[in-house]
Enzyme design. Sequence first.
Site, PDB file in Angstrom:
ATOM      1  N   SER A  56      -1.173  16.694   0.380  1.00 23.15           N
ATOM      2  CA  SER A  56      -0.325  16.695  -0.811  1.00 23.15           C
ATOM      3  C   SER A  56       0.157  18.105  -1.112  1.00 23.15           C
ATOM      4  O   SER A  56      -0.561  19.086  -0.845  1.00 23.15           O
ATOM      5  CB  SER A  56      -1.176  16.177  -1.982  1.00 23.15           C
ATOM      6  OG  SER A  56      -0.534  16.401  -3.197  1.00 23.15           O
TER       7      SER A  56
ATOM      8  N   THR B 199       0.007  19.305  -3.751  1.00 23.87           N
ATOM      9  CA  THR B 199      -0.933  19.832  -4.731  1.00 23.87           C
ATOM     10  C   THR B 199      -1.780  20.966  -4.133  1.00 23.87           C
ATOM     11  O   THR B 199      -2.294  21.802  -4.867  1.00 23.87           O
ATOM     12  CB  THR B 199      -1.812  18.682  -5.292  1.00 23.87           C
ATOM     13  OG1 THR B 199      -2.454  19.114  -6.466  1.00 23.87           O
ATOM     14  CG2 THR B 199      -2.851  18.207  -4.317  1.00 23.87           C
TER      15      THR B 199
ATOM     16  N   TYR C 289      -9.281  16.378  -7.314  1.00 22.38           N
ATOM     17  CA  TYR C 289      -8.470  15.662  -6.330  1.00 22.38           C
ATOM     18  C   TYR C 289      -7.863  16.647  -5.329  1.00 22.38           C
ATOM     19  O   TYR C 289      -7.955  16.466  -4.109  1.00 22.38           O
ATOM     20  CB  TYR C 289      -7.355  14.871  -7.034  1.00 22.38           C
ATOM     21  CG  TYR C 289      -6.303  14.356  -6.076  1.00 22.38           C
ATOM     22  CD1 TYR C 289      -6.571  13.308  -5.209  1.00 22.38           C
ATOM     23  CD2 TYR C 289      -5.030  14.948  -6.008  1.00 22.38           C
ATOM     24  CE1 TYR C 289      -5.618  12.849  -4.315  1.00 22.38           C
ATOM     25  CE2 TYR C 289      -4.078  14.504  -5.124  1.00 22.38           C
ATOM     26  CZ  TYR C 289      -4.370  13.457  -4.273  1.00 22.38           C
ATOM     27  OH  TYR C 289      -3.421  13.015  -3.371  1.00 22.38           O
TER      28      TYR C 289
ATOM     29  N   LYS D 232      -8.377  17.351  -1.036  1.00 25.49           N
ATOM     30  CA  LYS D 232      -7.339  17.454   0.006  1.00 25.49           C
ATOM     31  C   LYS D 232      -7.500  18.760   0.779  1.00 25.49           C
ATOM     32  O   LYS D 232      -7.384  18.784   2.013  1.00 25.49           O
ATOM     33  CB  LYS D 232      -5.942  17.376  -0.631  1.00 25.49           C
ATOM     34  CG  LYS D 232      -5.609  16.016  -1.218  1.00 25.49           C
ATOM     35  CD  LYS D 232      -5.484  14.935  -0.151  1.00 25.49           C
ATOM     36  CE  LYS D 232      -5.229  13.561  -0.710  1.00 25.49           C
ATOM     37  NZ  LYS D 232      -5.347  12.473   0.261  1.00 25.49           N
TER      38      LYS D 232
ATOM     39  N   ASN E 200       6.711  14.216  -3.853  1.00 25.59           N
ATOM     40  CA  ASN E 200       6.519  13.105  -4.811  1.00 25.59           C
ATOM     41  C   ASN E 200       7.107  11.808  -4.261  1.00 25.59           C
ATOM     42  O   ASN E 200       8.300  11.534  -4.455  1.00 25.59           O
ATOM     43  CB  ASN E 200       7.160  13.467  -6.155  1.00 25.59           C
ATOM     44  CG  ASN E 200       6.396  14.563  -6.878  1.00 25.59           C
ATOM     45  OD1 ASN E 200       6.303  15.672  -6.383  1.00 25.59           O
ATOM     46  ND2 ASN E 200       5.848  14.263  -8.034  1.00 25.59           N
TER      47      ASN E 200
ATOM     48  N   GLY F 165      -2.220  21.273 -16.456  1.00 24.81           N
ATOM     49  CA  GLY F 165      -2.221  21.369 -14.990  1.00 24.81           C
ATOM     50  C   GLY F 165      -0.853  21.210 -14.358  1.00 24.81           C
ATOM     51  O   GLY F 165      -0.707  21.406 -13.156  1.00 24.81           O
TER      52      GLY F 165
HETATM   53  P1  NAD Z   1      -2.819   3.856  -2.905  1.00 26.85           P
HETATM   54  O1  NAD Z   1      -3.938   3.939  -3.887  1.00 26.85           O
HETATM   55  O2  NAD Z   1      -1.732   2.879  -3.155  1.00 26.85           O
HETATM   56  O3  NAD Z   1      -3.386   3.610  -1.438  1.00 26.85           O
HETATM   57  C1  NAD Z   1      -4.661   4.038  -1.037  1.00 26.85           C
HETATM   58  C2  NAD Z   1      -5.369   2.840  -0.428  1.00 26.85           C
HETATM   59  O4  NAD Z   1      -6.662   3.238   0.030  1.00 26.85           O
HETATM   60  C3  NAD Z   1      -5.572   1.698  -1.436  1.00 26.85           C
HETATM   61  O5  NAD Z   1      -5.119   0.492  -0.862  1.00 26.85           O
HETATM   62  C4  NAD Z   1      -7.083   1.677  -1.659  1.00 26.85           C
HETATM   63  O6  NAD Z   1      -7.547   0.366  -1.936  1.00 26.85           O
HETATM   64  C5  NAD Z   1      -7.599   2.235  -0.352  1.00 26.85           C
HETATM   65  N1  NAD Z   1      -8.893   2.908  -0.438  1.00 26.85           N
HETATM   66  C6  NAD Z   1      -9.301   3.833  -1.324  1.00 26.85           C
HETATM   67  N2  NAD Z   1     -10.547   4.242  -1.046  1.00 26.85           N
HETATM   68  C7  NAD Z   1     -10.941   3.554   0.053  1.00 26.85           C
HETATM   69  C8  NAD Z   1     -12.124   3.518   0.819  1.00 26.85           C
HETATM   70  N3  NAD Z   1     -13.176   4.295   0.503  1.00 26.85           N
HETATM   71  N4  NAD Z   1     -12.188   2.681   1.881  1.00 26.85           N
HETATM   72  C9  NAD Z   1     -11.133   1.882   2.197  1.00 26.85           C
HETATM   73  N5  NAD Z   1      -9.997   1.872   1.508  1.00 26.85           N
HETATM   74  C10 NAD Z   1      -9.899   2.701   0.440  1.00 26.85           C
HETATM   75  O7  NAD Z   1      -2.224   5.334  -2.778  1.00 26.85           O
HETATM   76  P2  NAD Z   1      -0.922   5.851  -2.050  1.00 26.85           P
HETATM   77  O8  NAD Z   1       0.015   6.331  -3.087  1.00 26.85           O
HETATM   78  O9  NAD Z   1      -0.479   4.887  -1.031  1.00 26.85           O
HETATM   79  O10 NAD Z   1      -1.516   7.150  -1.331  1.00 26.85           O
HETATM   80  C11 NAD Z   1      -1.962   7.127   0.002  1.00 26.85           C
HETATM   81  C12 NAD Z   1      -2.509   8.502   0.353  1.00 26.85           C
HETATM   82  O11 NAD Z   1      -1.485   9.482   0.147  1.00 26.85           O
HETATM   83  C13 NAD Z   1      -3.703   8.952  -0.491  1.00 26.85           C
HETATM   84  O12 NAD Z   1      -4.608   9.631   0.349  1.00 26.85           O
HETATM   85  C14 NAD Z   1      -3.085   9.912  -1.479  1.00 26.85           C
HETATM   86  O13 NAD Z   1      -4.012  10.889  -1.914  1.00 26.85           O
HETATM   87  C15 NAD Z   1      -1.987  10.537  -0.660  1.00 26.85           C
HETATM   88  N6  NAD Z   1      -0.888  11.070  -1.478  1.00 26.85           N
HETATM   89  C16 NAD Z   1      -0.235  10.231  -2.341  1.00 26.85           C
HETATM   90  C17 NAD Z   1       0.777  10.748  -3.144  1.00 26.85           C
HETATM   91  C18 NAD Z   1       1.486   9.867  -4.139  1.00 26.85           C
HETATM   92  O14 NAD Z   1       2.100  10.405  -5.069  1.00 26.85           O
HETATM   93  N7  NAD Z   1       1.455   8.539  -4.005  1.00 26.85           N
HETATM   94  C19 NAD Z   1       1.145  12.094  -3.040  1.00 26.85           C
HETATM   95  C20 NAD Z   1       0.469  12.904  -2.121  1.00 26.85           C
HETATM   96  C21 NAD Z   1      -0.550  12.379  -1.340  1.00 26.85           C
HETATM   97  C1  WQD Z   2       6.364  14.324 -12.272  1.00 32.40           C
HETATM   98  C2  WQD Z   2       7.037  15.010 -13.461  1.00 32.40           C
HETATM   99  C3  WQD Z   2       5.517  15.453 -15.260  1.00 32.40           C
HETATM  100  C4  WQD Z   2       4.721  11.276 -16.292  1.00 32.40           C
HETATM  101  C5  WQD Z   2       1.268  14.059  -9.047  1.00 32.40           C
HETATM  102  C6  WQD Z   2       0.011  14.670  -8.499  1.00 32.40           C
HETATM  103  C7  WQD Z   2       0.227  15.119  -7.089  1.00 32.40           C
HETATM  104  C8  WQD Z   2       0.792  13.995  -6.230  1.00 32.40           C
HETATM  105  C9  WQD Z   2       1.965  13.335  -6.855  1.00 32.40           C
HETATM  106  C10 WQD Z   2      -0.973  12.878  -5.110  1.00 32.40           C
HETATM  107  C11 WQD Z   2       6.185  16.130 -14.066  1.00 32.40           C
HETATM  108  C12 WQD Z   2       6.576  14.467 -15.692  1.00 32.40           C
HETATM  109  C13 WQD Z   2       5.203  12.416 -15.700  1.00 32.40           C
HETATM  110  C14 WQD Z   2       5.125  10.978 -17.625  1.00 32.40           C
HETATM  111  C15 WQD Z   2       6.458  12.982 -17.642  1.00 32.40           C
HETATM  112  N1  WQD Z   2      -0.165  12.947  -6.037  1.00 32.40           N
HETATM  113  N2  WQD Z   2       6.050  13.257 -16.354  1.00 32.40           N
HETATM  114  N3  WQD Z   2       5.973  11.845 -18.247  1.00 32.40           N
HETATM  115  O1  WQD Z   2       2.479  15.671 -11.438  1.00 32.40           O
HETATM  116  O2  WQD Z   2       4.311  16.202  -9.747  1.00 32.40           O
HETATM  117  O3  WQD Z   2       2.297  15.029  -9.016  1.00 32.40           O
HETATM  118  O4  WQD Z   2       1.659  12.964  -8.209  1.00 32.40           O
HETATM  119  O5  WQD Z   2      -1.209  13.715  -4.284  1.00 32.40           O
HETATM  120  O6  WQD Z   2      -0.994  15.575  -6.620  1.00 32.40           O
HETATM  121  O7  WQD Z   2      -0.337  15.781  -9.315  1.00 32.40           O
HETATM  122  O8  WQD Z   2       3.907  13.820 -10.414  1.00 32.40           O
HETATM  123  O9  WQD Z   2       4.957  11.775 -11.257  1.00 32.40           O
HETATM  124  O10 WQD Z   2       2.890  12.664 -12.431  1.00 32.40           O
HETATM  125  O11 WQD Z   2       5.044  13.908 -12.648  1.00 32.40           O
HETATM  126  O12 WQD Z   2       7.208  13.738 -18.255  1.00 32.40           O
HETATM  127  O13 WQD Z   2       4.701   9.981 -18.222  1.00 32.40           O
HETATM  128  O14 WQD Z   2       7.187  14.039 -14.509  1.00 32.40           O
HETATM  129  O15 WQD Z   2       5.199  16.340 -16.309  1.00 32.40           O
HETATM  130  O16 WQD Z   2       7.079  17.118 -14.502  1.00 32.40           O
HETATM  131  P1  WQD Z   2       3.253  15.281 -10.231  1.00 32.40           P
HETATM  132  P2  WQD Z   2       4.167  12.944 -11.699  1.00 32.40           P
END
Ligand code: NAD
Ligand code: WQD
Length: 343
Positions: free
Chosen positions: A124, A126, A148, A152, A178, A296
């Site tokens: 991510s 992040t 979190y 990562k 995102n 954050g």
């Molecule tokens: P999601 O929660 O929809 O998918 C994750 C899946 O993993 C779920 O189906 C959950 O049931 C499964 N899971 C969780 N823990 C498990 C375990 N211990 N064993 C087996 N299955 C398990 O999330 P997503 O948005 O599809 O994200 C997928 C990956 O991408 C995650 O690792 C997340 O951290 C990363 N990521 C997501 C975002 C985002 O904004 N969606 C951004 C950056 C990174």
């Molecule tokens: C986007 C923008 C908020 C909600 C997070 C995680 C990051 C990654 C992706 C997994 C920001 C604003 C949001 C709301 C708002 N996940 N906002 N009102 O914070 O960039 O990233 O998700 O890895 O690790 O931190 O995404 O969609 O939460 O926010 O104003 O109700 O929208 O302040 O500017 P973010 P987000």
Amino acid sequence: MTVLITGGAGYIGSHCGVAFLEAGYDIVVIDNLSNSSDVSLQRIEAITGQKVPCEIADIRDQSKLEEILVKHKCSAVVHFAGLKAVGESTKMPLAYYENNVVGTHRLLSAMANTGVKQMIFSSSATVYGEPQFLPLTEDHPTSAVNPYGRTKLMIEEMLGDVAASDPAWRFGILRYFNPVGAHLSGQIGENPLGVPNNLMPFITQVADGRREQLSVFGNDYDTRDGTGIRDYIHVTDLVEGHLRAHEVLASGSAPSNCFAVNLGTGNGYSVLEMVRAFERASNKEIRYAFAPRRDGDVAECYANTELAEKVLDWKADRDLDAMCRDTWNWVCKNPRGYETSAD
Ligand code: NAD
Ligand code: WQD
């Protein structure tokens, strides 16, 4: 060649399953359904016309993982499984270290024991912490400001150490910005349980009347309209990046046996720009009110995409309007996510 997709019933994993099946790979999914529904797997089958073998199991169960890797003759893993809510991670840090870090350790151990040495890992943006410069390049210093993010970073370091121990390992670390949007069919999409943490699912719930209004977290940032700027990327572009990463790793053409690249578009959009784009796509008013900044949050975050273009020969090309249109199509067809469908 069978690819194991951990977390394959989830938001990004389900789209990845479609992309890999359509590219001709066999897949097997492992998911404990802690944040997803197995209906997504039926939808992958409906979209692709192919069976999706799935093991409802936990990645922390190493012997089960070894059994799956052998039984399905897996040659590579795409690793999505994990917990992902930043706020929750500050309240339940041990659950995050256990699921994400211990889970990945067990997965790597199972892979080592069965001779499967290729993995794509969902990291991510992040991991960059507070940006010191923009756009963010992969050599930007890393730091994490919540549990979190630390999981990562720890996993990235673990992969680096494993890669250094044996050149046969191949890791592609993909740092997502995102992810938003849904499959063009509207059959799979993001299905958050409870109150959404992220902007796009919250906006959709205002659009469909489930929530009164959006709280815009901060309108006093040093940005063009005072609201936070992010690099939103269509989930279909994102998973195409995974397909390319898989091909690059499998063909041995990666720059090293453990590389990290950004998956973003390189364009930043503000919260208000996102609200307006969604209004255009949905023809609904998105009511909002300004609220204090969220702890954050950074003002601005967007990717430098040059390395991904070079290493993966990949570039995201779906724009913000397509992201909003496809999200709205998914929500209209599935007003309560996978629980009910409008069909
Ligand atoms: P999601 O929660 O929809 O998918 C994750 C899946 O993993 C779920 O189906 C959950 O049931 C499964 N899971 C969780 N823990 C498990 C375990 N211990 N064993 C087996 N299955 C398990 O999330 P997503 O948005 O599809 O994200 C997928 C990956 O991408 C995650 O690792 C997340 O951290 C990363 N990521 C997501 C975002 C985002 O904004 N969606 C951004 C950056 C990174
Ligand atoms: C986007 C923008 C908020 C909600 C997070 C995680 C990051 C990654 C992706 C997994 C920001 C604003 C949001 C709301 C708002 N996940 N906002 N009102 O914070 O960039 O990233 O998700 O890895 O690790 O931190 O995404 O969609 O939460 O926010 O104003 O109700 O929208 O302040 O500017 P973010 P987000």
